[in-house]
Design a protein around this motif. Structure first.
Motif, PDB file in Angstrom:
ATOM      1  N   LYS A 185     -14.788   7.802 -11.327  1.00 61.97           N
ATOM      2  CA  LYS A 185     -15.813   8.761 -11.723  1.00 61.97           C
ATOM      3  C   LYS A 185     -15.893   9.902 -10.721  1.00 61.97           C
ATOM      4  CE  LYS A 185     -19.268   6.597 -14.616  1.00 61.97           C
ATOM      5  NZ  LYS A 185     -20.367   5.655 -14.610  1.00 61.97           N
ATOM      6  N   GLU A 186     -15.708   9.549  -9.462  1.00 58.65           N
ATOM      7  CA  GLU A 186     -15.798  10.573  -8.412  1.00 58.65           C
ATOM      8  C   GLU A 186     -14.502  11.383  -8.298  1.00 58.65           C
ATOM      9  OE1 GLU A 186     -16.840   8.240  -4.996  1.00 58.65           O
ATOM     10  OE2 GLU A 186     -18.555   7.376  -6.070  1.00 58.65           O
ATOM     11  N   ARG A 187     -13.545  11.061  -9.167  1.00 62.18           N
ATOM     12  CA  ARG A 187     -12.266  11.778  -9.208  1.00 62.18           C
ATOM     13  C   ARG A 187     -11.566  11.821  -7.852  1.00 62.18           C
ATOM     14  NH1 ARG A 187     -10.219  13.962 -13.481  1.00 62.18           N
ATOM     15  NH2 ARG A 187     -11.470  13.807 -15.344  1.00 62.18           N
ATOM     16  N   GLN A 188     -11.612  10.711  -7.168  1.00 66.30           N
ATOM     17  CA  GLN A 188     -10.884  10.633  -5.900  1.00 66.30           C
ATOM     18  C   GLN A 188      -9.417  10.301  -6.177  1.00 66.30           C
ATOM     19  OE1 GLN A 188     -12.719   7.930  -3.170  1.00 66.30           O
ATOM     20  NE2 GLN A 188     -14.711   8.910  -3.322  1.00 66.30           N
ATOM     21  N   THR A 189      -8.610  10.327  -5.123  1.00 64.50           N
ATOM     22  CA  THR A 189      -7.200   9.961  -5.263  1.00 64.50           C
ATOM     23  C   THR A 189      -7.102   8.505  -5.692  1.00 64.50           C
ATOM     24  OG1 THR A 189      -7.004  11.248  -3.242  1.00 64.50           O
ATOM     25  CG2 THR A 189      -5.008  10.230  -4.081  1.00 64.50           C
ATOM     26  N   SER A 190      -6.162   8.218  -6.580  1.00 67.34           N
ATOM     27  CA  SER A 190      -6.015   6.825  -6.986  1.00 67.34           C
ATOM     28  C   SER A 190      -5.278   6.061  -5.898  1.00 67.34           C
ATOM     29  CB  SER A 190      -5.282   6.717  -8.316  1.00 67.34           C
ATOM     30  OG  SER A 190      -3.889   6.718  -8.126  1.00 67.34           O
ATOM     31  N   GLU A 235      -2.679   9.862  -9.827  1.00 63.56           N
ATOM     32  CA  GLU A 235      -4.070  10.276  -9.985  1.00 63.56           C
ATOM     33  C   GLU A 235      -4.687   9.578 -11.191  1.00 63.56           C
ATOM     34  OE1 GLU A 235      -3.458  14.486 -12.279  1.00 63.56           O
ATOM     35  OE2 GLU A 235      -3.135  14.427 -10.111  1.00 63.56           O
ATOM     36  N   PHE A 236      -6.013   9.444 -11.139  1.00 69.00           N
ATOM     37  CA  PHE A 236      -6.699   8.757 -12.226  1.00 69.00           C
ATOM     38  C   PHE A 236      -6.692   9.617 -13.480  1.00 69.00           C
ATOM     39  CE2 PHE A 236      -9.089   6.956  -8.499  1.00 69.00           C
ATOM     40  CZ  PHE A 236      -8.545   5.694  -8.593  1.00 69.00           C
ATOM     41  N   LYS A 237      -6.383   8.997 -14.607  1.00 70.57           N
ATOM     42  CA  LYS A 237      -6.348   9.750 -15.856  1.00 70.57           C
ATOM     43  C   LYS A 237      -7.348   9.219 -16.866  1.00 70.57           C
ATOM     44  CE  LYS A 237      -1.373  10.720 -15.491  1.00 70.57           C
ATOM     45  NZ  LYS A 237      -0.981   9.772 -14.415  1.00 70.57           N
ATOM     46  N   VAL A 238      -7.919   8.063 -16.604  1.00 66.68           N
ATOM     47  CA  VAL A 238      -8.775   7.449 -17.618  1.00 66.68           C
ATOM     48  C   VAL A 238      -9.905   6.654 -16.949  1.00 66.68           C
ATOM     49  CG1 VAL A 238      -7.357   5.365 -17.774  1.00 66.68           C
ATOM     50  CG2 VAL A 238      -8.720   6.074 -19.745  1.00 66.68           C
ATOM     51  N   THR A 293       0.843  -1.187   0.000  1.00 65.87           N
ATOM     52  CA  THR A 293       0.000   0.000   0.000  1.00 65.87           C
ATOM     53  C   THR A 293       0.885   1.246   0.000  1.00 65.87           C
ATOM     54  OG1 THR A 293      -1.555  -1.210   1.337  1.00 65.87           O
ATOM     55  CG2 THR A 293      -1.880   1.142   1.204  1.00 65.87           C
ATOM     56  N   SER A 294       0.684   2.091  -0.968  1.00 64.97           N
ATOM     57  CA  SER A 294       1.542   3.264  -1.051  1.00 64.97           C
ATOM     58  C   SER A 294       0.955   4.382  -0.202  1.00 64.97           C
ATOM     59  CB  SER A 294       1.676   3.707  -2.494  1.00 64.97           C
ATOM     60  OG  SER A 294       0.454   4.256  -2.918  1.00 64.97           O
ATOM     61  N   GLU A 295       1.672   5.470  -0.202  1.00 69.20           N
ATOM     62  CA  GLU A 295       1.282   6.617   0.609  1.00 69.20           C
ATOM     63  C   GLU A 295      -0.145   7.091   0.329  1.00 69.20           C
ATOM     64  OE1 GLU A 295       2.632   8.615   3.093  1.00 69.20           O
ATOM     65  OE2 GLU A 295       3.705   6.744   3.293  1.00 69.20           O
ATOM     66  N   SER A 296      -0.500   7.026  -0.941  1.00 66.54           N
ATOM     67  CA  SER A 296      -1.742   7.689  -1.332  1.00 66.54           C
ATOM     68  C   SER A 296      -2.968   7.158  -0.582  1.00 66.54           C
ATOM     69  CB  SER A 296      -1.957   7.581  -2.827  1.00 66.54           C
ATOM     70  OG  SER A 296      -1.855   6.236  -3.218  1.00 66.54           O
ATOM     71  N   ILE A 297      -2.979   5.877  -0.288  1.00 63.10           N
ATOM     72  CA  ILE A 297      -4.146   5.334   0.408  1.00 63.10           C
ATOM     73  C   ILE A 297      -4.220   5.916   1.808  1.00 63.10           C
ATOM     74  CG2 ILE A 297      -2.949   3.235   1.210  1.00 63.10           C
ATOM     75  CD1 ILE A 297      -6.608   3.289   0.194  1.00 63.10           C
TER      76      ILE A 297
END
Lengths: 255, 361
Positions: free
Chosen positions: B278-283, B264-267, A17-21
């Motif tokens: 869809k909710e553009r949350q952090t990936s 971040e989500f790009k697609v 699990t990376s930082e982002s989670i």
């Protein structure tokens, strides 16, 4: 989760699990930074029902009541972050049929907490995340070595309506905490926080017994805190023993 | 892992012909002796017996050692035929086919086919001119529009990140050989051709879904490679059946197309992207696990929308996969390596000790 011996394909034992989670989670947690009990979690004058449905014909109610007072320290955040996965794991492992969870937060009603009891509805889907995001981690408590577990017990003993009870089954109730309960459930507190008129204070023992009629009740006492406490106690004992001219180090007991 | 092994592994994996490793002949020197000397030196570095302490490093060394020996044999036979070091287009595998030629600063490639038409790039098949037959096949990915160069470059950045830290998961990732820009300013990437089938092709071959035990080893390996990538802070972000490949003969799997990878989500893929896109949350790594779960359901012949799988799939395995595809990002599987461990236990529980079963296409 956790545990188990990994071999073969895995190169390192590091968590992937990376930082982002972690950031995503803490954002969630910070969303609950209000200074009062969210109306959806205020149990006053309300019941919490775990009903069977076509989709979930054999619901198994599971209550997770977390102590959110200051004495719980940092690990409440860890537990809080992992709770959403709880439902997914129960289903994956098929431990019980149709698990349906109610999250609750326990504070200290006798030390002036503003939200000593917060209670979520029984849910089994995304709404659980919403409930968790609404829980206010008040971090109150008064250092009395007690929290109002008995008040939460009273609420679920009298105000949870469980379809499984009618089928002769019980729910599962987990307290997660590190302190004791108050010996009585004060009638004033019941009135203020839950809205019931009771003629007199109730012995907590009776209330827990009543809770056990509906649920299998467990108290989870996090290991880490216990070890830390034991270390504290050991250190204190060492100090006392040595101050009295006794020998502490090198003395072992096989008991 | 020592730096010398890392460097040598990379050098061997990047080579497309024996000369890349053993060098060009120098006048007055016995080339066979030189090749032997370099071979001995490199095999000292990558010989598996030198890496007995760590099974993962050993596996990497085995891979490099095998490849080194292939190049060594090739060098010997080229020397015997008197063609070692000659750099003609008649050499090696590129002598077949017509096609057009791409010339980079490093070398020339002959394009002979179109492999795939992606949403931002065309992938061509071809050979390194002068490359050895077993190592010279390439896939060349070219942005259709220079506006998408950033995505091509993003993949290059990610693959470089993986290549600088080789591990035993390297064998599940694309190997980038070269980069170029066309006269129309489109960026291109030269990747080693993967002798494998994407999952749409696999499912075509198995219209009712593949046998569950095969799905299980594929999932195991994919969890391992995703665990590695996530530990490097990289979320793939676009896992779908076209981006997962299986090589039947050696039970290998590949995760390809890292254009959209990052933090971040790009697609958005309507079927395979998790709801949080869809909710553009952090990936998060959990997003990859969701998409992976969906792909597994597809491969097993299940209903990707309803997350159901054929009756014959063991209920425990079904529930395991369903844990990946929970709508809530927080309620589903979070950690690829943790799930890898769980899957190893589950496989043993359901099917006994893992064994090699032939997968045919």
């Amino acid at each position: 989760m956790g545990g188990g011996s990994y071999s073969g394909d895995v190169a390192q034992r590091t968590r992937s699990t990376s930082e982002s989670i972690v950031r995503a989670r803490s954002q969630r947690a910070s969303a609950s930074e209000r200074r009062e009990c969210h109306p959806d979690l205020n149990p006053k004058g309300k019941n919490r029902e775990c009903a069977d449905s076509v989709e979930h014909p054999k619901t198994t109610p599971i209550v997770v009541a977390m102590d959110v007072t200051r004495s719980r320290g940092e690990d409440i955040a860890v537990i809080y972050g992992k709770l959403p996965m709880f439902i997914g794991q129960i289903i994956m492992k098929n431990y019980v049929p149709d698990p349906t969870i109610s999250f609750a937060a326990v504070g200290d009603a006798s030390s002036g907490d503003k939200a000593p009891i917060q209670v979520g509805q029984f849910e089994s889907d995304n709404r659980l995340d919403e409930i968790l995001s609404k829980i206010w981690l008040e971090m109150g408590g008064g250092g009395t070595g007690q929290e109002s577990y008995e008040l939460t017990a009273y609420y679920y003993a009298l105000h949870s309506i469980l379809a499984c009870n009618r089928r002769g089954k019980k729910g599962y109730f987990f307290f997660i905490g590190d302190e004791g309960f108050y010996p009585i459930v004060a009638k004033d507190q019941i009135k203020v926080w839950i809205g019931d008129d009771v003629p007199r204070d109730l012995p907590a023992v009776d209330v827990f017994r009543k809770l056990q009629e509906k649920h299998h009740v467990f108290f989870i006492y996090p290991q880490k805190t216990w070890e830390e406490r034991r270390a504290d106690i050991d250190a204190e004992m060492q100090q006392r023993v040595e101050a009295a001219g006794g020998l502490y180090r090198g003395v072992f007991s096989n008991q | 892992m020592n730096e010398e092994l890392k460097y040598t592994y990379d050098q061997i994996m990047q080579a497309v012909r024996a000369e890349d490793i053993f060098g060009m002949p120098v006048e007055g020197q016995d080339i066979l002796e030189t090749v032997k000397k370099i071979y001995r030196k490199l095999s000292m570095v990558v010989h598996p017996d030198r890496h007995n302490n760590d099974p993962d490093t050993r596996e990497m060394a085995e891979e490099a050692f095998k490849r080194l020996n292939e190049f060594y044999q090739k060098a010997e036979s080229k020397i015997e035929q008197g063609v070692y070091g000659t750099h003609t287009e008649e050499n090696g595998s590129a002598k077949r086919g017509n096609g057009f030629v791409i010339k980079t600063r490093k070398r020339k490639y002959r394009i002979t086919s179109t492999i795939a038409q992606g949403d931002i790039a065309i992938v061509y098949g071809g050979d390194c001119i002068g490359g050895d037959d077993f190592s010279g096949k390439v896939a060349v990915k070219v942005a259709e529009n220079p506006e998408d160069n950033d995505l091509i470059q993003n993949e290059v950045r990610i693959l470089r990140l993986f290549q600088t830290e080789p591990s035993k998961q390297s064998k599940h990732l694309p190997v980038m050989l070269d980069q170029f820009k066309t006269s129309e300013n489109q960026l291109g990437t030269v990747l080693r051709y993967l002798d494998a089938y994407d999952w749409y092709s696999v499912r075509e071959k198995y219209p009712n879904g593949i046998p569950q035990e095969h799905a299980a080893w594929m999932l195991t390996r994919l969890l391992s490679v995703l665990g590695y990538c996530h530990s490097k802070g990289v979320v793939h972000g676009n896992i779908e059946p076209a981006h997962l490949m299986t090589s039947p003969k050696d039970h290998n799997v590949f995760v390809i197309d890292w254009c959209y990878a990052g933090s971040e989500f790009k697609v958005l893929n309507e079927t395979y992207s998790p709801p949080e896109v869809k909710e553009r949350q952090t990936s998060t790594p959990a997003a990859d696990l969701y998409s992976l779960g969906k792909c597994l359901i597809y491969l097993l012949g299940g209903d990707v929308k309803r997350n159901t799988m054929p009756y014959g799939v063991d209920q425990r395995f079904q529930r395991f996969i369903q844990f990946f595809v929970r709508e809530s990002a927080l309620q589903r599987a979070q950690d690829a390596w943790e799930m890898y461990g769980k899957l190893m236990e589950l496989r043993t529980e359901i099917w006994g000790q893992p064994r090699f079963i032939e997968f045919s296409m």
